[in-house]
Design a protein around this motif. Structure first.
Motif, PDB file in Angstrom:
ATOM      1  N   HIS A 288      73.437  15.898  21.600  1.00  0.00           N
ATOM      2  CA  HIS A 288      73.079  15.078  20.440  1.00  0.00           C
ATOM      3  C   HIS A 288      72.711  15.941  19.236  1.00  0.00           C
ATOM      4  O   HIS A 288      71.928  16.889  19.361  1.00  0.00           O
ATOM      5  CB  HIS A 288      71.904  14.159  20.778  1.00  0.00           C
TER       6      HIS A 288
ATOM      7  N   MET B 211      68.926  12.333  14.729  1.00  0.00           N
ATOM      8  CA  MET B 211      69.021  11.344  13.655  1.00  0.00           C
ATOM      9  C   MET B 211      68.550  11.944  12.325  1.00  0.00           C
ATOM     10  O   MET B 211      67.448  12.476  12.234  1.00  0.00           O
ATOM     11  CB  MET B 211      68.166  10.127  14.046  1.00  0.00           C
ATOM     12  N   HIS B 212      69.397  11.832  11.305  1.00  0.00           N
ATOM     13  CA  HIS B 212      69.064  12.392   9.991  1.00  0.00           C
ATOM     14  C   HIS B 212      69.855  11.676   8.904  1.00  0.00           C
ATOM     15  O   HIS B 212      70.759  10.890   9.184  1.00  0.00           O
ATOM     16  CB  HIS B 212      69.369  13.895   9.951  1.00  0.00           C
ATOM     17  N   ARG B 213      69.477  11.948   7.682  1.00  0.00           N
ATOM     18  CA  ARG B 213      70.248  11.489   6.519  1.00  0.00           C
ATOM     19  C   ARG B 213      70.225  12.579   5.471  1.00  0.00           C
ATOM     20  O   ARG B 213      69.524  13.597   5.632  1.00  0.00           O
ATOM     21  CB  ARG B 213      69.655  10.191   5.951  1.00  0.00           C
TER      22      ARG B 213
ATOM     23  N   GLU C 139      75.443   7.015  16.038  1.00  0.00           N
ATOM     24  CA  GLU C 139      74.454   5.943  15.950  1.00  0.00           C
ATOM     25  C   GLU C 139      74.036   5.845  14.488  1.00  0.00           C
ATOM     26  O   GLU C 139      73.672   6.861  13.875  1.00  0.00           O
ATOM     27  CB  GLU C 139      73.240   6.267  16.833  1.00  0.00           C
TER      28      GLU C 139
ATOM     29  N   ILE D   6      64.221   4.575   7.966  1.00  0.00           N
ATOM     30  CA  ILE D   6      65.205   3.826   8.751  1.00  0.00           C
ATOM     31  C   ILE D   6      64.949   2.328   8.650  1.00  0.00           C
ATOM     32  O   ILE D   6      63.805   1.877   8.805  1.00  0.00           O
ATOM     33  CB  ILE D   6      65.159   4.289  10.224  1.00  0.00           C
TER      34      ILE D   6
ATOM     35  N   GLY E 251      71.377   0.519  14.258  1.00  0.00           N
ATOM     36  CA  GLY E 251      71.386   1.338  15.467  1.00  0.00           C
ATOM     37  C   GLY E 251      72.649   1.195  16.291  1.00  0.00           C
ATOM     38  O   GLY E 251      72.716   1.707  17.412  1.00  0.00           O
TER      39      GLY E 251
ATOM     40  N   TRP F 248      71.612   6.761   7.749  1.00  0.00           N
ATOM     41  CA  TRP F 248      71.065   7.563   8.845  1.00  0.00           C
ATOM     42  C   TRP F 248      72.098   7.704   9.955  1.00  0.00           C
ATOM     43  O   TRP F 248      72.775   6.727  10.305  1.00  0.00           O
ATOM     44  CB  TRP F 248      69.812   6.883   9.419  1.00  0.00           C
ATOM     45  N   HIS F 249      72.204   8.906  10.525  1.00  0.00           N
ATOM     46  CA  HIS F 249      73.205   9.116  11.571  1.00  0.00           C
ATOM     47  C   HIS F 249      72.752  10.168  12.580  1.00  0.00           C
ATOM     48  O   HIS F 249      72.147  11.172  12.230  1.00  0.00           O
ATOM     49  CB  HIS F 249      74.564   9.495  10.969  1.00  0.00           C
ATOM     50  N   ALA F 250      73.042   9.883  13.832  1.00  0.00           N
ATOM     51  CA  ALA F 250      72.977  10.856  14.917  1.00  0.00           C
ATOM     52  C   ALA F 250      74.345  10.796  15.583  1.00  0.00           C
ATOM     53  O   ALA F 250      75.041   9.774  15.489  1.00  0.00           O
ATOM     54  CB  ALA F 250      71.881  10.500  15.911  1.00  0.00           C
TER      55      ALA F 250
ATOM     56  N   ARG G  20      64.654  12.151  11.170  1.00  0.00           N
ATOM     57  CA  ARG G  20      63.720  11.079  11.550  1.00  0.00           C
ATOM     58  C   ARG G  20      62.490  11.676  12.230  1.00  0.00           C
ATOM     59  O   ARG G  20      61.356  11.384  11.857  1.00  0.00           O
ATOM     60  CB  ARG G  20      64.410  10.098  12.506  1.00  0.00           C
TER      61      ARG G  20
END
Ligand SMILES: [Fe+2]
Length: 236
Positions: free
Chosen positions: A100, A103-105, A124, A134, A154, A172-174, A200
């Motif tokens: 993984h 999660m970030h932007r 995600e 988020i 999500g 936001w995406h992971a 996140r």
């Protein structure tokens, strides 16, 4: 991360990338000694932070949380401000199966994330609230190769071979690979990994390296030390 682990990941990644017929630029083959002269002889490589990058986001579990990246080209933030010039960047990356990227932007960077080969790439996604955090309730809509796709907050977006998604600032995406390791292309506006990643759960973007072996290739995160060392030599 130990340098020996980094060296091994870089060697594996180089072979994986080239196995898809993706030819890397000449500086990908520069050893540490050759890259050591880049501050004088190819300062743009240093300033734009082009080249090898591997991170476990400080978690010490690279197979579960990590990312391999190689920055092929990168523009100039000053050009972004002017609205003309070299406004773009390109990376080639690898997400291993089950590995993984957290999660970030981004505040500035818009990016297309492209499945270039291997397994499936799963993202995600969340929208942002007005304050940038988020939004766990609102659906998120993203362009995918000219087709708009809407997912619940999500939701998981699965990209097969050749498919891509456009992520504008604030989305936001992971992401991670499934079924097999994935070769990922990234085409974006100017990239600044020092300032433009909002996570996140706060994690370091770059790993600290324990020097248990000679570097096979320098990482972009080695460049600051390289510049300091070069300045020290120049200054006597
Ligand atoms: Fe991103």
């Amino acid at each position: 991360m130990n340098r020996s682990e980094v060296n091994e990941i870089l060697r594996q990644s180089s072979a994986f990338i080239r196995s898809f017929g993706y030819a890397m630029p000449p500086f990908a083959d520069w050893d540490a000694e050759r890259m050591g002269r880049a501050p004088q002889e190819a300062p743009e490589i240093i300033a734009r932070r082009l080249g090898w990058d591997v991170t476990d986001f400080g978690q010490g579990r690279f197979s579960e949380c990590g990312l391999f990246l190689f920055t092929v080209r990168n523009g100039d933030p000053a050009d972004l401000a002017k609205g003309r010039g070299m406004l773009y960047a390109e990376k080639i990356m690898i997400s291993r199966a089950g590995q993984h990227a957290p999660m970030h932007r981004h505040n500035i960077k818009a990016e297309d994330i492209i499945n270039r080969g291997g397994g499936d790439l799963v993202l995600e996604l969340f929208a942002s609230t007005p304050d940038g955090s988020i939004d766990a309730h609102v659906a998120v809509t993203v362009p995918c190769d000219g087709v708009s796709r809407t997912l619940p907050a999500g939701g998981h977006l699965r990209l097969g071979l050749g498919e891509s998604v456009t992520l504008v600032p604030g989305v936001w995406h992971a992401f991670w690979g499934e079924r097999a390791d994935v070769l990922i292309g990234e085409v974006s506006t100017v990239n600044d990994d020092l300032t433009d990643n909002v996570f996140r759960d706060p994690v370091p973007r770059f790993s600290s390296i324990v020097e248990d072996e000679t570097p096979w290739r320098l990482l972009v995160s080695d460049y600051d030390d390289l510049v300091r060392a070069t300045a020290g030599v120049a200054g006597g």
